[in-house]
Design a protein around this motif. Structure first.
Motif, short mmCIF file in Angstrom:
data_model
loop_
_atom_site.label_atom_id
_atom_site.label_comp_id
_atom_site.label_asym_id
_atom_site.label_seq_id
_atom_site.Cartn_x
_atom_site.Cartn_y
_atom_site.Cartn_z
N SER A 113 55.73 122.05 57.87
CA SER A 113 54.72 122.87 56.99
C SER A 113 55.00 122.98 55.64
O SER A 113 55.99 123.11 55.20
N VAL A 114 54.01 123.43 54.86
CA VAL A 114 54.23 123.82 53.49
C VAL A 114 53.24 124.93 53.42
O VAL A 114 52.44 125.52 54.32
N PHE A 115 53.68 125.85 52.14
CA PHE A 115 52.72 127.19 51.99
C PHE A 115 52.31 126.99 50.50
O PHE A 115 52.48 125.93 49.69
N GLY A 116 51.55 127.97 50.23
CA GLY A 116 50.64 127.89 49.13
C GLY A 116 49.58 126.76 49.04
O GLY A 116 49.42 126.17 48.11
N ILE A 117 48.98 126.41 50.28
CA ILE A 117 48.15 125.28 50.61
C ILE A 117 46.76 125.95 50.99
O ILE A 117 46.49 126.71 51.60
N GLY A 118 45.69 125.17 50.54
CA GLY A 118 44.27 125.67 50.89
C GLY A 118 43.43 124.72 50.12
O GLY A 118 44.05 123.85 49.49
N PRO A 119 42.06 124.80 50.23
CA PRO A 119 41.36 124.03 49.44
C PRO A 119 41.33 124.06 48.20
O PRO A 119 41.14 123.12 47.20
N TYR A 120 41.63 125.22 47.67
CA TYR A 120 41.86 125.45 45.98
C TYR A 120 43.07 124.43 45.58
O TYR A 120 42.96 124.04 44.42
N THR A 121 43.86 123.97 46.50
CA THR A 121 45.00 123.04 46.46
C THR A 121 44.38 121.82 45.46
O THR A 121 44.88 121.05 44.71
N PHE A 122 43.42 121.40 46.22
CA PHE A 122 42.73 120.02 45.94
C PHE A 122 41.52 120.15 45.06
O PHE A 122 40.94 119.00 45.03
#
Length: 473
Positions: free
Chosen positions: A374-383
């Motif tokens: 797993s990673v963190f600080g991840i979501g649709p905003y990342t992309f």
């Protein structure tokens, strides 16, 4: 003293020359003490310096180290002084101070060590357990309840000094002085204070932002100060700015705050943190000779589906373009199941399994009970294709536009904060607003550049882009 014990007790002796400078500063500010106290006197540098600047004044000192107390007694031989062995956490300060005539002058250099550091060492050299910072719920049990021992000592002394005529001039970390200032404002006590920057590396070989903090009772009828003056050195005659508390929040420059308070609000879109993975040798890749190479020197052949161009904080701060660094991204949103990669990206899955041991030993508790890799600080905003980004670690306001690289959205590391946008025009408008003079003054009123990460999400989120657009117009 052995190194471990020295660190545990925060035992960094103050050079006599620096103690003299602090004593002269106290005199310059109007100190005319009838008695002097050094609560953690060590070998007595401050007591010796104060005896030179305020000859004939009775002085009291305490220290937990018997050898230090003996050396302090020798240094003060023939002068009116009483120096005793005593743990500052247990000394009955009200009783001690009750026997000392006013005005009182408190000098010293309380230990620069945190409760978390002492706890990690299994130390018992801690104050009595209490939620003295008044946190509630989880905050009282987690990192927010960590504190500097010097902060505890200073607040304990201020409680014992309540109602007395006194002046304080002590060495401490800048962050401690700020928290004491917030405490004084919260308590509504009629004290005037200031900070004077010192060179902690030159004096103690310690990489910390440090100051001499002064604090004093005000004369009857004297108007309350607007804030705490901030001086660039012990010799400075004019402050570079004035810190102040408004609405329970501390501002680094109260005058600039007054000029920009209309810009405060909740930023939309919300600022986001960059990707956190805590395993750079495996997760970060570099383009070399037409191939991707990891931090272990291995050539990595995995699916493009999980590989994204990467900009680290230093890249953002220095305006570098993407294309040299890349990162393996295992998820599209927080907590997404990663085992689907076995079918979607089998080469990447095999690569991760091969390095499973390195990924499994990541220390942060945030990975516990989460899907593998797993990673963190991840979501649709990342992309999001367009981002306005800044690095939180650099001591400068350097916002930049991050655009797609070869059709792929650029991912930022966790030292960065960014605003996500779908359209370039929106990102450019936000960048222009954040680079304006109004925004610069707003942030300068609220940022503390001496902090390890001076630019944080809370600071960035506090400015309203809508209001800022109106200010620019």
């Amino acid at each position: 003293m052995k190194s471990a014990s020295r660190v545990e007790r925060g035992d960094w002796q103050t050079p006599l020359d620096l103690a003299r400078q602090v004593s002269h500063l106290a005199a310059r500010l109007g100190a005319r003490p009838a008695s002097i106290l050094e609560p953690t006197c060590g070998r007595g540098a401050f007591l010796q310096a104060a005896a030179e600047v305020f000859p004939g004044t009775f002085a009291r000192g305490f220290d937990i180290n018997v050898e230090h107390v003996e050396r302090a007694r020798l240094a003060l031989a023939g002068r009116p002084a009483a120096i005793d062995v005593g743990d500052c956490f247990d000394v009955p300060w009200e009783d001690v101070l009750a026997k000392m005539p006013e005005p009182l002058l408190v000098l010293g250099n309380p230990p620069w060590v945190t409760s978390a550091e002492l706890g990690a060492r299994g130390s018992r050299n801690l104050p009595p357990k209490s939620n003295f910072k008044r946190f509630s719920g989880l905050d009282a049990m987690t990192g927010k309840s960590n504190f500097d021992v010097s902060e505890w000592i200073l607040l304990r002394l201020l409680a014992a000094l309540r109602g007395r005529d006194f002046r304080v001039a002590v060495l401490c970390k800048s962050s401690v002085a700020r928290r004491v200032m917030e405490h004084v404002a919260r308590e509504g006590t009629p004290y005037a204070g200031a900070t004077y920057r010192i060179d902690a590396r030159g004096a103690f070989d310690v990489a910390a932002a440090a100051v001499v903090m002064t604090l004093a009772t005000r004369a009857p009828g004297e108007a309350p100060p607007r804030g705490w003056a901030v001086f660039d050195s012990l010799d400075a005659e004019r402050p570079e700015r004035t810190m102040g508390v408004h609405g329970g929040r501390l501002y680094s420059d109260i005058e600039r705050f007054e000029r920009t308070k209309a810009l405060e609000g909740d930023c939309t879109p919300a600022w986001r943190s960059g990707l956190k993975h805590d395993c750079a040798p495996v997760m970060e890749l570099e383009a070399k000779g037409g191939a991707l190479v990891n931090g272990l020197g291995e050539r990595v052949d995995i699916e493009d589906l999980v590989v994204f161009p990467l900009l680290k904080g230093s890249d953002v701060a220095n305006g570098r373009r993407p294309g040299r660094r890349f990162v393996l991204v295992t998820q599209r949103w927080l907590g997404e199941e990663t085992r689907t990669l076995r079918e979607q990206a089998p080469r990447a899955w095999a690569y991760l399994v091969r390095h499973e041991e390195k990924l499994d030993v990541r220390k942060s508790s945030i990975y516990r009970d989460k899907p593998p890799f797993s990673v963190f600080g991840i979501g649709p905003y990342t992309f999001a294709p367009y981002k306005v980004a800044i690095c939180g670690l650099y001591k400068k306001l350097a916002f930049s536009l991050v655009e797609p690289h070869e059709g792929r959205p650029v991912v930022l590391d966790d030292t960065c904060y960014f605003l996500p946008f779908e359209a370039r025009e929106q990102a450019e408008a936000a960048l222009l607003a954040l680079q304006s003079e109004a925004a610069r003054v707003f942030f300068e009123a609220r940022v503390f550049w001496e902090d390890k990460r001076p630019i944080g999400k809370g600071l960035l989120q506090s400015i309203s882009l809508a209001a800022l657009g109106g200010a620019r117009g």
